[in-house]
Design an enzyme around this catalytic site. Structure first.
Site, PDB file in Angstrom:
ATOM      1  N   SER A  53       0.847  -1.197   0.000  1.00 58.18           N
ATOM      2  CA  SER A  53       0.000   0.000   0.000  1.00 58.18           C
ATOM      3  C   SER A  53       0.883   1.249   0.000  1.00 58.18           C
ATOM      4  O   SER A  53       2.092   1.138   0.228  1.00 58.18           O
ATOM      5  CB  SER A  53      -0.844   0.003   1.294  1.00 58.18           C
ATOM      6  N   TYR A  56      -3.034  -0.090  10.038  1.00 58.36           N
ATOM      7  CA  TYR A  56      -2.900  -0.480   8.626  1.00 58.36           C
ATOM      8  C   TYR A  56      -1.491  -0.162   8.126  1.00 58.36           C
ATOM      9  O   TYR A  56      -0.847  -0.972   7.465  1.00 58.36           O
ATOM     10  CB  TYR A  56      -3.957   0.263   7.822  1.00 58.36           C
TER      11      TYR A  56
HETATM   12  C1  GCO Z   1      -6.905   5.083   3.343  1.00 57.68           C
HETATM   13  C2  GCO Z   1      -7.074   4.174   2.158  1.00 57.68           C
HETATM   14  C3  GCO Z   1      -5.742   3.517   1.805  1.00 57.68           C
HETATM   15  C4  GCO Z   1      -5.837   2.860   0.476  1.00 57.68           C
HETATM   16  C5  GCO Z   1      -4.566   2.239   0.011  1.00 57.68           C
HETATM   17  C6  GCO Z   1      -3.546   3.253  -0.331  1.00 57.68           C
HETATM   18  O1  GCO Z   1      -7.776   5.107   4.208  1.00 57.68           O
HETATM   19  O2  GCO Z   1      -5.881   5.772   3.354  1.00 57.68           O
HETATM   20  O3  GCO Z   1      -8.067   3.256   2.371  1.00 57.68           O
HETATM   21  O4  GCO Z   1      -5.411   2.677   2.772  1.00 57.68           O
HETATM   22  O5  GCO Z   1      -6.792   1.895   0.441  1.00 57.68           O
HETATM   23  O6  GCO Z   1      -4.058   1.306   0.894  1.00 57.68           O
HETATM   24  O7  GCO Z   1      -2.406   2.609  -0.830  1.00 57.68           O
END
Ligand code: GCO
Length: 264
Positions: free
Chosen positions: A147, A160
């Site tokens: 990501s 995340y």
């Molecule tokens: C967020 C997004 C990101 C994208 C992606 C970016 O909330 O910033 O959902 O997480 O999905 O991963 O690369």
């Protein structure tokens, strides 16, 4: 006589979280390149069956397997069933992922751990058990879906980012340990794509929506099909000496500091 370095005919590809979004788009790309698709889902048999029917309606060879990628016993059982019922797994795309958008000081430990479990531990669990056959056969491809958060922080997505940052390094360490078996392990880092996962922040007039369109040199959100090229490349002979790399498909986000709104 032309050789097609991108031909996946005869290959079996397992895509985790392949019932929708980026997973589905990449799977369609691999299927159109000739691969037989193993679609993993976890939410419901009905959703999985509908997704597999959709693949078949596109003329692709697809099989659905419902299992929780964070549960090692389920992973071991399903990989063994897949390899008995369909064939050995040549390509693994660790795409299944979740996100929880909460400021870190307010985030419950259980939520933090859940994000890491799905986004970082499950690629380890599934790869650990799929790679055993690849090591024996002395060939295989593993693609971990990273990501922007493998490189950048953002408010509310700390868990995340920790998981996706860790996945980048797990990818490099998998390459370090398994490349000697002629297995290529790489990552794809999607930028901001139009999917159900980004729907809450991609609403017209939502400040984040305008921010991303301005922050992305391509000036748009990615279309999931934009990932198919990188997925086929990293699954094919064309990448037989590419290892431990993350291909960022992001419309240029990571290439730039961005620009103020008064600049074109
Ligand atoms: C967020 C997004 C990101 C994208 C992606 C970016 O909330 O910033 O959902 O997480 O999905 O991963 O690369």
């Amino acid at each position: 006589m032309s050789i097609n370095l991108f031909d996946l005919t005869g290959k079996v590809a397992l895509i985790t979280g392949g019932t929708h979004g980026l997973g589905q788009a990449m799977a369609i790309g691999l299927g159109k390149a000739g691969a037989t698709l193993i679609i993993n889902g976890a939410s419901s048999q009905e959703k999985l069956d509908n997704a597999v029917a959709e693949y078949k309606s596109l003329g692709l060879s697809a099989h659905g397997y419902l299992f929780d990628v964070t549960d090692e016993a389920q992973v071991i059982k399903n990989i063994s069933n897949i390899e008995k019922e369909v064939g050995v797994i040549d390509i693994l795309v660790n795409n299944a992922g979740i996100i929880k958008r909460t400021p870190l000081e307010e985030m419950e430990v259980a939520d933090f751990e859940q994000v890491l479990k799905v986004d970082l531990v499950s690629p380890f669990i599934v790869s650990k058990h799929v790679v055993k056959g690849m090591i024996t056969r002395k060939e295989g491809k593993i693609i971990n879906i990273c990501s922007m958060m493998s490189e950048l922080g953002r408010n509310t997505v700390g868990a995340y980012a920790a998981a996706k940052g860790g996945l980048k390094m797990l990818t490099r360490n998998m390459a370090t340990e398994w490349a000697k078996h002629n297995i290529q392990i790489n990552g794809i880092g999607p930028g901001y794509f139009a999917t159900s996962q980004t729907a809450p922040i991609r609403v017209d007039g939502h400040p984040f929506n305008d921010f991303i369109v301005g922050r992305t040199p391509a000036g748009r959100w990615g279309d999931p099909d934009d990932l198919q090229g990188a997925a086929v490349f990293l699954s094919s002979k064309a990448s037989n000496f590419v290892n431990g790399q993350i291909i960022y498909v992001d419309g240029g986000i990571l290439a730039t500091i961005g620009k103020p709104s008064n600049e074109d």
